[in-house]
Design an enzyme around this catalytic site. Structure first.
Site, PDB file in Angstrom:
ATOM      1  N   TYR A  47     -13.858  12.433  -5.069  1.00 40.85           N
ATOM      2  CA  TYR A  47     -12.750  11.951  -5.913  1.00 40.85           C
ATOM      3  C   TYR A  47     -12.012  13.140  -6.527  1.00 40.85           C
ATOM      4  O   TYR A  47     -10.798  13.273  -6.384  1.00 40.85           O
ATOM      5  CB  TYR A  47     -13.304  11.039  -7.012  1.00 40.85           C
ATOM      6  CG  TYR A  47     -12.321  10.778  -8.132  1.00 40.85           C
ATOM      7  CD1 TYR A  47     -11.251   9.907  -7.947  1.00 40.85           C
ATOM      8  CD2 TYR A  47     -12.442  11.426  -9.363  1.00 40.85           C
ATOM      9  CE1 TYR A  47     -10.334   9.686  -8.967  1.00 40.85           C
ATOM     10  CE2 TYR A  47     -11.536  11.210 -10.377  1.00 40.85           C
ATOM     11  CZ  TYR A  47     -10.479  10.339 -10.176  1.00 40.85           C
ATOM     12  OH  TYR A  47      -9.571  10.135 -11.187  1.00 40.85           O
TER      13      TYR A  47
ATOM     14  N   LYS B  35      -8.194  14.938  -5.659  1.00 41.26           N
ATOM     15  CA  LYS B  35      -7.141  15.144  -6.663  1.00 41.26           C
ATOM     16  C   LYS B  35      -6.663  16.599  -6.634  1.00 41.26           C
ATOM     17  O   LYS B  35      -5.463  16.868  -6.662  1.00 41.26           O
ATOM     18  CB  LYS B  35      -7.672  14.795  -8.060  1.00 41.26           C
ATOM     19  CG  LYS B  35      -7.963  13.320  -8.257  1.00 41.26           C
ATOM     20  CD  LYS B  35      -6.671  12.556  -8.409  1.00 41.26           C
ATOM     21  CE  LYS B  35      -6.865  11.072  -8.539  1.00 41.26           C
ATOM     22  NZ  LYS B  35      -5.617  10.335  -8.685  1.00 41.26           N
TER      23      LYS B  35
ATOM     24  N   PHE C 208      -7.939  13.750 -19.488  1.00 42.24           N
ATOM     25  CA  PHE C 208      -9.327  13.706 -19.956  1.00 42.24           C
ATOM     26  C   PHE C 208      -9.718  12.213 -20.018  1.00 42.24           C
ATOM     27  O   PHE C 208      -9.351  11.487 -19.109  1.00 42.24           O
ATOM     28  CB  PHE C 208      -9.457  14.524 -21.248  1.00 42.24           C
ATOM     29  CG  PHE C 208      -9.469  16.014 -20.910  1.00 42.24           C
ATOM     30  CD1 PHE C 208      -8.321  16.646 -20.407  1.00 42.24           C
ATOM     31  CD2 PHE C 208     -10.627  16.760 -20.996  1.00 42.24           C
ATOM     32  CE1 PHE C 208      -8.337  17.996 -20.019  1.00 42.24           C
ATOM     33  CE2 PHE C 208     -10.660  18.105 -20.618  1.00 42.24           C
ATOM     34  CZ  PHE C 208      -9.512  18.716 -20.132  1.00 42.24           C
TER      35      PHE C 208
ATOM     36  N   ASP D 272       0.839  -1.204   0.000  1.00 40.25           N
ATOM     37  CA  ASP D 272       0.000   0.000   0.000  1.00 40.25           C
ATOM     38  C   ASP D 272       0.871   1.250   0.000  1.00 40.25           C
ATOM     39  O   ASP D 272       1.899   1.299   0.690  1.00 40.25           O
ATOM     40  CB  ASP D 272      -0.863  -0.045   1.272  1.00 40.25           C
ATOM     41  CG  ASP D 272      -2.040   0.886   1.175  1.00 40.25           C
ATOM     42  OD1 ASP D 272      -3.171   0.377   1.062  1.00 40.25           O
ATOM     43  OD2 ASP D 272      -1.830   2.121   1.206  1.00 40.25           O
TER      44      ASP D 272
HETATM   45  N1  NAD Z   1      -9.217   6.037 -15.983  1.00 38.83           N
HETATM   46  C1  NAD Z   1      -9.616   7.293 -16.064  1.00 38.83           C
HETATM   47  O1  NAD Z   1     -10.612   7.601 -16.747  1.00 38.83           O
HETATM   48  C2  NAD Z   1      -8.854   8.393 -15.352  1.00 38.83           C
HETATM   49  C3  NAD Z   1      -9.137   9.730 -15.676  1.00 38.83           C
HETATM   50  C4  NAD Z   1      -8.446  10.739 -14.996  1.00 38.83           C
HETATM   51  C5  NAD Z   1      -7.485  10.408 -14.038  1.00 38.83           C
HETATM   52  N2  NAD Z   1      -7.238   9.104 -13.750  1.00 38.83           N
HETATM   53  C6  NAD Z   1      -6.242   8.780 -12.716  1.00 38.83           C
HETATM   54  O2  NAD Z   1      -5.279   7.904 -13.262  1.00 38.83           O
HETATM   55  C7  NAD Z   1      -4.798   7.012 -12.243  1.00 38.83           C
HETATM   56  C8  NAD Z   1      -4.851   5.587 -12.745  1.00 38.83           C
HETATM   57  O3  NAD Z   1      -6.202   5.276 -13.097  1.00 38.83           O
HETATM   58  P1  NAD Z   1      -6.589   3.882 -13.759  1.00 38.83           P
HETATM   59  O4  NAD Z   1      -7.721   4.121 -14.682  1.00 38.83           O
HETATM   60  O5  NAD Z   1      -5.378   3.206 -14.263  1.00 38.83           O
HETATM   61  O6  NAD Z   1      -7.170   3.124 -12.483  1.00 38.83           O
HETATM   62  P2  NAD Z   1      -6.925   1.620 -11.981  1.00 38.83           P
HETATM   63  O7  NAD Z   1      -7.910   1.390 -10.887  1.00 38.83           O
HETATM   64  O8  NAD Z   1      -6.896   0.684 -13.131  1.00 38.83           O
HETATM   65  O9  NAD Z   1      -5.449   1.706 -11.381  1.00 38.83           O
HETATM   66  C9  NAD Z   1      -5.173   2.131 -10.061  1.00 38.83           C
HETATM   67  C10 NAD Z   1      -4.218   1.114  -9.455  1.00 38.83           C
HETATM   68  O10 NAD Z   1      -3.861   1.576  -8.140  1.00 38.83           O
HETATM   69  C11 NAD Z   1      -3.894   0.470  -7.245  1.00 38.83           C
HETATM   70  N3  NAD Z   1      -4.146   1.056  -5.915  1.00 38.83           N
HETATM   71  C12 NAD Z   1      -5.257   1.707  -5.508  1.00 38.83           C
HETATM   72  N4  NAD Z   1      -5.081   2.132  -4.237  1.00 38.83           N
HETATM   73  C13 NAD Z   1      -3.845   1.740  -3.842  1.00 38.83           C
HETATM   74  C14 NAD Z   1      -3.078   1.909  -2.650  1.00 38.83           C
HETATM   75  N5  NAD Z   1      -3.571   2.561  -1.596  1.00 38.83           N
HETATM   76  N6  NAD Z   1      -1.828   1.397  -2.607  1.00 38.83           N
HETATM   77  C15 NAD Z   1      -1.309   0.726  -3.676  1.00 38.83           C
HETATM   78  N7  NAD Z   1      -1.988   0.535  -4.827  1.00 38.83           N
HETATM   79  C16 NAD Z   1      -3.243   1.037  -4.909  1.00 38.83           C
HETATM   80  C17 NAD Z   1      -4.996  -0.431  -7.763  1.00 38.83           C
HETATM   81  O11 NAD Z   1      -4.825  -1.786  -7.362  1.00 38.83           O
HETATM   82  C18 NAD Z   1      -4.854  -0.267  -9.272  1.00 38.83           C
HETATM   83  O12 NAD Z   1      -3.998  -1.266  -9.825  1.00 38.83           O
HETATM   84  C19 NAD Z   1      -5.650   7.282 -11.008  1.00 38.83           C
HETATM   85  O13 NAD Z   1      -4.914   8.103 -10.115  1.00 38.83           O
HETATM   86  C20 NAD Z   1      -6.847   8.032 -11.548  1.00 38.83           C
HETATM   87  O14 NAD Z   1      -7.385   8.908 -10.600  1.00 38.83           O
HETATM   88  C21 NAD Z   1      -7.888   8.085 -14.386  1.00 38.83           C
END
Ligand code: NAD
Length: 334
Positions: free
Chosen positions: A142, A146, A170, A50
Site C-alpha cells: 500500500y 503511494k 497522517f 472505475d
Molecule cells: N483514511 C486514512 O487513514 C488515510 C491515511 C492516509 C492516506 N489516505 C488516502 O486517502 C484516500 C482516501 O481514503 P479514505 O479513508 O477516504 O478511503 P475510502 O475507502 O473511504 O475511500 C476510497 C474511495 O475510493 C473508491 N475506490 C476505490 N478504488 C476505486 C477505483 N478503482 N475506481 C473508483 N473508485 C474507487 C472507494 O469506493 C471509496 O469510496 C486514499 O487514497 C488513501 O490512500 C487515507
C-alpha cells in the site's frame, strides 16, 4: 469551476466534496462504490465507475470541459491486505491511477492533487516531527504504491507541463462538523473506530507500553478530517496559481504527537463509555510512531490545522449516532 474528485464517495473524498461545495466549486465525483456508500453521492454530479476505465474518463472530460483539476482519493487502503495481496494494490493504486493521470493531463487539465500517506516514512521520531525530506521506507505494498505514484505524478507533470501535489496524510479522525459525512466502515481497523464500536463494559487493548514515548505507549498524529479537507482547497489554489509546471510533496497532519494512552483517556472523558483498558504485548511491525512537521504546509499553502483532538473525537461520536440511525432506517430496522 469544476473539480473531478475520484473516490468522492469515500470518507475523506466526501468530506472534501463538502468543503469544495462550501467554497463555491462544483465537484464531479467518480467512484466505483467498491467501498464508499451510495448515500454520499446523493444530490451530487456522480459517475459510478472505475478510475482505470478510460471510456468513462473520456466521457467525464468530454461532458465537463470546465473541469480544472483532479483530486485523486480513489484507492484501496487496507495495509494488512496489501502485504498479503500486493499485486492487487499495484494494479488498483498504481496502474489504474496512471490511466487516470494520463487521461486528465491529455485532456488539458493542469492540476493534479494526490492522496499520499505518512506510511511512506521510515519509522523514526525526530524532535521537530517528520519532514518531507525525512528518510523513506514504505513497509507495505500500500505505502509503496503511494510512493511510486508520487514519482509518476512528478515525472508526468514535468513531461506534460502540469502541476502535481502529493499530500501525505497522517491519521484522519472526526467527521464533517455539519454532519454531512464521516466514517462509514462497520468494521474499522483504526484506533478511534475500534474505540467507538466497543460496547459498554468491553475491553480495549493497548499494544505495548515500553516505547520511548512520554507514557510508553505509541505516538500518533491525529488530524481532523475537516482540517485535512481544507488543506485540499488550499493546495488547489496553490497548484492553480503556479505559473510553471511542477510537483510538491506536503505533509498534512496536526503537528502534535498524541500517545495511544492519551488518546484513549480523551476518548473516555468525552464518550463516558465505561470500558476497560488492558496492556498487551507490542505488535509486530508497530513502532514508537511520530508526528508531522507541518512547516511546509504553512509556508506553501498558508494552511494550519484549526481543530483539537477532542473536537475530532466528539464529531466522530456524533456522526456515529447519525450514521447508525440512517443505516437502520435504510435496512428497515425501525
Ligand atoms: N483514511 C486514512 O487513514 C488515510 C491515511 C492516509 C492516506 N489516505 C488516502 O486517502 C484516500 C482516501 O481514503 P479514505 O479513508 O477516504 O478511503 P475510502 O475507502 O473511504 O475511500 C476510497 C474511495 O475510493 C473508491 N475506490 C476505490 N478504488 C476505486 C477505483 N478503482 N475506481 C473508483 N473508485 C474507487 C472507494 O469506493 C471509496 O469510496 C486514499 O487514497 C488513501 O490512500 C487515507
Amino acid at each position: 469551476m469544476k473539480i473531478l474528485v475520484t473516490g468522492g464517495a469515500g470518507y475523506i473524498g466526501r468530506t472534501v466534496v463538502s468543503v469544495l461545495l462550501d467554497s463555491g466549486y462544483i465537484p464531479v465525483i467518480l467512484d466505483s462504490l467498491i467501498k464508499g456508500p451510495r448515500e454520499f453521492t446523493e444530490d451530487q454530479v456522480f459517475y459510478c465507475g472505475d478510475i482505470g476505465d478510460s471510456k468513462i474518463l473520456s466521457r467525464i472530460f468530454t461532458e465537463h470541459p470546465d473541469i480544472v483539476a483532479v483530486m485523486h482519493f480513489a484507492a484501496l487502503i487496507d495495509i494488512e491486505e496489501s502485504t498479503r495481496i500486493p499485486s492487487k494494490y499495484y494494479t488498483e493504486n498504481l496502474l489504474k491511477s496512471q490511466i487516470l493521470l494520463n487521461s486528465a493531463l491529455s485532456s488539458g487539465i493542469k492540476c493534479f492533487l494526490f492522496s499520499s500517506t505518512a506510511a511512506v516514512y521510515r519509522s523514526s521520531s525526530p524532535k521537530d516531527g517528520l519532514r518531507e525530506d525525512s528518510p523513506l521506507e514504505p513497509l507495505s505494498a500500500y505505502a509503496a504504491s503511494k510512493l511510486m505514484f508520487e514519482r509518476i505524478v512528478a515525472d508526468i507533470c514535468h513531461e506534460k507541463k502540469g502541476f502535481g501535489v502529493a499530500l501525505r496524510y497522517f491519521n484522519p479522525i472526526g467527521a464533517d462538523p455539519l454532519m454531512r459525512s464521516g466514517p462509514y466502515n462497520s468494521d474499522p481497523s483504526h484506533l478511534l473506530g475500534k474505540l467507538t464500536k466497543l460496547p459498554a463494559g468491553g475491553t480495549f487493548t493497548i499494544y505495548g507500553n515500553d516505547y520511548s514515548t512520554r507514557d510508553g505507549t505509541p505516538m500518533r498524529d491525529f488530524i481532523h478530517v475537516w482540517d485535512l479537507a481544507e488543506a485540499h482547497v488550499a493546495a488547489l489554489h496553490f497548484a492553480m496559481n503556479s505559473k510553471e509546471a511542477g510537483f510538491e510533496v506536503i505533509n498534512i497532519g496536526s503537528g502534535i504527537g498524541v500517545t495511544v494512552q492519551e488518546f484513549v483517556d480523551s476518548f473516555l472523558g468525552i464518550s463516558k463509555t465505561p470500558i476497560k483498558i488492558a496492556i498487551g504485548e507490542r505488535r509486530p511491525g508497530d513502532s514508537a510512531g511520530a508526528f508531522a512537521n507541518t512547516l511546509r504546509a504553512k509556508s506553501l499553502l498558508n494552511w494550519s490545522p484549526r481543530f483539537t483532538l477532542d473536537q475530532g473525537i466528539s464529531d466522530s461520536l456524533s456522526w456515529e449516532k447519525i450514521w447508525l440511525a440512517k443505516r437502520q432506517r435504510s435496512d428497515g430496522v425501525d
